[in-house]
Design a protein around this motif. Sequence first.
Motif, PDB file in Angstrom:
ATOM      1  N   ALA A  78     -15.876  10.021  -7.151  1.00 21.02           N
ATOM      2  CA  ALA A  78     -15.234  10.652  -5.984  1.00 21.02           C
ATOM      3  C   ALA A  78     -15.350   9.029  -5.411  1.00 21.02           C
ATOM      4  O   ALA A  78     -15.970   8.116  -4.923  1.00 21.02           O
ATOM      5  CB  ALA A  78     -16.386  10.960  -4.630  1.00 21.02           C
ATOM      6  N   LEU A  79     -14.339   8.624  -4.938  1.00 23.28           N
ATOM      7  CA  LEU A  79     -13.715   7.249  -4.550  1.00 23.28           C
ATOM      8  C   LEU A  79     -13.276   7.879  -2.524  1.00 23.28           C
ATOM      9  O   LEU A  79     -12.929   8.648  -2.210  1.00 23.28           O
ATOM     10  CB  LEU A  79     -12.205   7.090  -4.488  1.00 23.28           C
ATOM     11  CG  LEU A  79     -12.342   6.252  -6.833  1.00 23.28           C
ATOM     12  CD1 LEU A  79     -10.570   6.725  -6.895  1.00 23.28           C
ATOM     13  CD2 LEU A  79     -12.798   5.167  -6.713  1.00 23.28           C
ATOM     14  N   VAL A  80     -14.236   6.696  -1.947  1.00 20.95           N
ATOM     15  CA  VAL A  80     -13.945   6.967  -0.849  1.00 20.95           C
ATOM     16  C   VAL A  80     -13.822   5.805  -0.615  1.00 20.95           C
ATOM     17  O   VAL A  80     -14.119   4.683  -0.429  1.00 20.95           O
ATOM     18  CB  VAL A  80     -15.251   6.757  -0.181  1.00 20.95           C
ATOM     19  CG1 VAL A  80     -15.389   7.506   1.289  1.00 20.95           C
ATOM     20  CG2 VAL A  80     -16.243   8.881  -0.831  1.00 20.95           C
ATOM     21  N   SER A  81     -12.424   5.291   0.145  1.00 23.64           N
ATOM     22  CA  SER A  81     -11.440   4.437   0.362  1.00 23.64           C
ATOM     23  C   SER A  81     -10.746   4.562   1.200  1.00 23.64           C
ATOM     24  O   SER A  81     -10.051   4.971   1.556  1.00 23.64           O
ATOM     25  CB  SER A  81     -10.757   3.972  -0.903  1.00 23.64           C
ATOM     26  OG  SER A  81     -10.177   4.314  -1.488  1.00 23.64           O
ATOM     27  N   ALA A  82     -10.273   3.302   1.707  1.00 25.82           N
ATOM     28  CA  ALA A  82      -8.899   2.901   2.731  1.00 25.82           C
ATOM     29  C   ALA A  82      -8.103   2.699   2.247  1.00 25.82           C
ATOM     30  O   ALA A  82      -6.927   3.024   2.804  1.00 25.82           O
ATOM     31  CB  ALA A  82      -9.794   1.612   3.964  1.00 25.82           C
ATOM     32  N   TYR A  83      -7.833   3.020   0.948  1.00 30.44           N
ATOM     33  CA  TYR A  83      -6.545   2.526  -0.108  1.00 30.44           C
ATOM     34  C   TYR A  83      -6.543   3.088  -1.482  1.00 30.44           C
ATOM     35  O   TYR A  83      -7.884   3.414  -1.792  1.00 30.44           O
ATOM     36  CB  TYR A  83      -6.544   0.864   0.123  1.00 30.44           C
ATOM     37  CG  TYR A  83      -7.431   0.071   0.075  1.00 30.44           C
ATOM     38  CD1 TYR A  83      -8.000   0.012  -1.428  1.00 30.44           C
ATOM     39  CD2 TYR A  83      -7.724  -0.414   0.948  1.00 30.44           C
ATOM     40  CE1 TYR A  83      -9.476  -0.585  -1.186  1.00 30.44           C
ATOM     41  CE2 TYR A  83      -9.109  -2.123   0.694  1.00 30.44           C
ATOM     42  CZ  TYR A  83      -9.883  -1.412   0.154  1.00 30.44           C
ATOM     43  OH  TYR A  83     -10.554  -3.041   0.062  1.00 30.44           O
ATOM     44  N   PRO A  84      -5.646   2.639  -1.981  1.00 28.82           N
ATOM     45  CA  PRO A  84      -5.843   3.476  -3.589  1.00 28.82           C
ATOM     46  C   PRO A  84      -5.944   2.293  -4.433  1.00 28.82           C
ATOM     47  O   PRO A  84      -6.075   1.035  -4.131  1.00 28.82           O
ATOM     48  CB  PRO A  84      -3.715   3.546  -3.561  1.00 28.82           C
ATOM     49  CG  PRO A  84      -3.195   3.575  -2.861  1.00 28.82           C
ATOM     50  CD  PRO A  84      -4.155   2.835  -1.505  1.00 28.82           C
ATOM     51  N   TYR A  85      -6.688   2.766  -6.084  1.00 31.13           N
ATOM     52  CA  TYR A  85      -7.193   2.136  -6.533  1.00 31.13           C
ATOM     53  C   TYR A  85      -6.897   2.205  -7.987  1.00 31.13           C
ATOM     54  O   TYR A  85      -5.946   2.918  -8.271  1.00 31.13           O
ATOM     55  CB  TYR A  85      -8.563   2.499  -7.432  1.00 31.13           C
ATOM     56  CG  TYR A  85      -9.805   1.820  -5.596  1.00 31.13           C
ATOM     57  CD1 TYR A  85      -9.587   0.194  -5.732  1.00 31.13           C
ATOM     58  CD2 TYR A  85     -10.158   2.362  -4.909  1.00 31.13           C
ATOM     59  CE1 TYR A  85     -10.948  -0.114  -4.799  1.00 31.13           C
ATOM     60  CE2 TYR A  85     -11.363   1.849  -3.953  1.00 31.13           C
ATOM     61  CZ  TYR A  85     -11.234   0.304  -4.537  1.00 31.13           C
ATOM     62  OH  TYR A  85     -12.257  -0.457  -2.966  1.00 31.13           O
ATOM     63  N   ALA A  86      -6.526   1.165  -9.155  1.00 34.53           N
ATOM     64  CA  ALA A  86      -5.910   1.794 -10.241  1.00 34.53           C
ATOM     65  C   ALA A  86      -7.349   2.093 -11.075  1.00 34.53           C
ATOM     66  O   ALA A  86      -7.365   1.063 -11.683  1.00 34.53           O
ATOM     67  CB  ALA A  86      -5.334   0.445 -10.855  1.00 34.53           C
TER      68      ALA A  86
END
Length: 949
Positions: A618-626
């Motif tokens: 579960a990614l909780v972030s302000a932007y995309p990740y690779a």
Amino acid sequence: MTAQTPPTPPFRDPQLPFAKRIDDLLARLTLDERIAFLHQFAPAVERLGVAAFRTGQEALHGVAWMGPATVFPQAVGLGATWNDALVRRVGEAVSAEVRAMRARDDRVGLNVWSPTVNLLRHPLWGRNEEGYSEDPKLTSAIATAYTRGLRGDHPDYWRTAPVLKHWLAHNNETNRDTTSSSVRPRVLHEYDLRAFRATVEAGAVAGVMPAYNLVNGRPNHVSPYLGEHLRTWTDQDLLVCSDAGAPSNLVDSEHYFDTHEEATAAAILAGVDSFTDHGTDGSKIVDRVRGALEKGLLSEADIDTAVRRQLAIRFRLGEFDPHTDPHRDTSDFDTPAHRALAREAAEEAIVLLKNDGLLPLGPGVRVAVVGLLADESKLDWYSGTLIHRSTPLEGLYERFGAEHVDFAEGVDHVRLRTSSGTYLSVPLAGDDAVRGAEGALDPALLAGRTDLPPLTTDATGTALALIDWGEGLLTLRAPDGRYLSVAEDGYLRASADQPGGWVVQETFRLEPAGSRSGSHGSGHLLRHVGTGGHISVAADGVKVADKSPEIFELEFTERGEDAVARAAEAADVVVVVAGNDPHINGRETEDRTTLRLPAHQERLLRAARAANPDTVLALVSAYPYAVDPTDLPAVLWTAHGGQAAGTALARVLAGDVSPAGRLPQTWYASDADLPDLLDYDVIGGRQTYLYFEGTPLFPFGHGLAYTTFAYEDLLVTEAEAALKVSFTVTNTGEAPADEVAQLYTRAVDPSVPRPRRELLAHRRLHLTPGASERLTFELPLSALEFWDVAVGRTRLEPGAYELLAGASSEDIRLRTTITLTGEPATPRTVREPGLNAVDFDEQRDTEIVDRTKVSGDAVTPRADATGELVHQGCDFGTGVARVEVEASGEGVVEVSLDGGPSLATVTFGGTKGPYDYTTIGAEFAAHGVHDLYLRLRGPLRLARVGFSG
């Protein structure tokens, strides 16, 4: 005798039109009073009973900076809902809380500086969290919904007055006040202006805020586009508010003008009406305006124009009609409805990126929730103070029961041993005050705490929680939850509830001591990032000092991955909650350097996956990740979801709500897929889903649900200047869920590069199992136009166009092709008008710069490169014999046809300055229609080429 009641001045008469009332009040103000109104903090005019007024109240996803308020998901999360109606309701709630808070604190302003409509062109932009989407259509739809909610429905009186940020082409924090975005005409009109234009034309916008950067060599605060474009889109008075400190930047950092009087006058003439500079002190702006008047750079009429625009906003806000203002008694604040809306928005923002059947979680399942964000509810720079808080851990406890949930944060626990053998120790402290809870007009001015004892050293020390947020940027946290921080007195204390502030004082770097002296083995210096100084140990406490930095040895008492592995092994399912802290590594003033997940969090993810294959990321972030999802059975993403984030995530994991968020921007597979951060040419650079030709990690518009949907019966009919497109969506699965139906187009055989596909419309709908809904979209043919540089306007190219319906930009379920008559292209007639250099079709190694300080564009080659411009389809008629080249500076322009050898060379020996243009001719023979090639060398500015003979 009875004293007569003085007559009511016309500006106080609610029966008169606003325009007449503004005229009356403007005429009553002295010149000094009008000048004072140009500063952000306009003073009161007591003799007229006119109150003080402040432009600017941050309200990006809730009321910010003024203490407790309802906190909704970040803007990029609202964009991920693809739900215009929901976002409008969020805007209504936020504006109601603005009004309610103002009733008890008049520091709360009604001129709100939101939303941000900058397009999310580049995912490394530090302020990615503030925008809605990389797509102008989606951005304008969400922004229009939010501004309509902020404005309210009354025909005359506005609940709040929203200002759009940040005009224009602003996607980098690195040197943001000195870098110039090179924006060719097609990108300007087809991309950057579009998000602003549609929202302004919708009629719920009070104004705009220019950005810090320059566009085509000219600062946005003196941009001619404010007059040439913005103010032509509406007949309403729009208020242009400067960004903080930007008026002074025109001289101090950008060196665009020699004096502040010149700069201030130029900004006012360009259309800036309110100056946000020098905090609450308006005296410097007042002096600059007076100086500009005395030097003849401004007239009183120019000042009146700016003041009139401010007064127009104040009248719309009901300031002069307290008894008829329908919003005056608004008191809705932290209501049950607002809390429910915050949860609804957080739920709708969650995007299910991958699911091999692990989700939703079944009843009775034992869950291990692990990761650095598993028990966090992070806020960003433009958040309010939380009244309610829900972390993923708390949400899972609530949903599954604490007896079914295990937790491991995954921090590294360390003790820092000094060179004398003692350890850093955190003294006990009992004060639980939260920094910023009282509210502040500018939280950048909130100081660190000095009322707590500084760290000391002793024989046992304190085990600290160490987190590496990426790129070696660390935080250290005491056992009581307080972060180590440095206040203005330089001492190190466990004093911060979270990292934060304009200059974050809670981050550190460990530097090998051997690299400094070559003799300290494995020891480390501890550098405090906020001050740049190293930590030292003194008799009166631990502090930042210029001399005698301490050499620390790290003693690990527990590795984070070990705790994660233990929890994962004992669980049925693991939920790894990873992501970012919005104040660290990507935020205002700081761009990211990579798409990669920080190494610390990669370690935790690997440990969880190795211990238990049923691992959800579960990614909780302000932007995309690779991230590589190959070995993960399920992946979700959500922006920082505000006060209800944890509850929302738990409900989605449990299947109480089917996820239906959709990605508002492309998720790229690696850094290699990204253009340079300062490359604003989305067409030439093949950027965003519109032009990207690679394979994304997850495409624009992507998102899964706990059910399946079928698309059927695509029908297109053409009416006069419009298309009617309809299709049917059916829930073919077993769970009730939302679907986001998306409609795209593609020009089949365009004459110029056009988008691979481009969003035309979307709709979020709820369907129960087996239910169907027929969707119909009516689209103007203008939606298929492009900006034709040959004619300087939009044009509908004749030919075939595909219409594509589906669940994402790459998941197309239905398609059909239509043929449109359009407007045929004609060759450019160049003999008489000539060609503006900037109206090129293709370019290589060039930048667009300002032709003059007031208006116009020129083109220059990049440093140490030969630039090339291509103007296609130039009609030289029966023949020309001469070319005339207008340029400034020093260099060479070579002219050729169809990419062939040079037919004319024009050399410029240098002019007095960059705006001193000269025209030099040379023999050049051409007839008929050809592509014109111009090659540029040297530091010159090419404005125009003409032909004769």
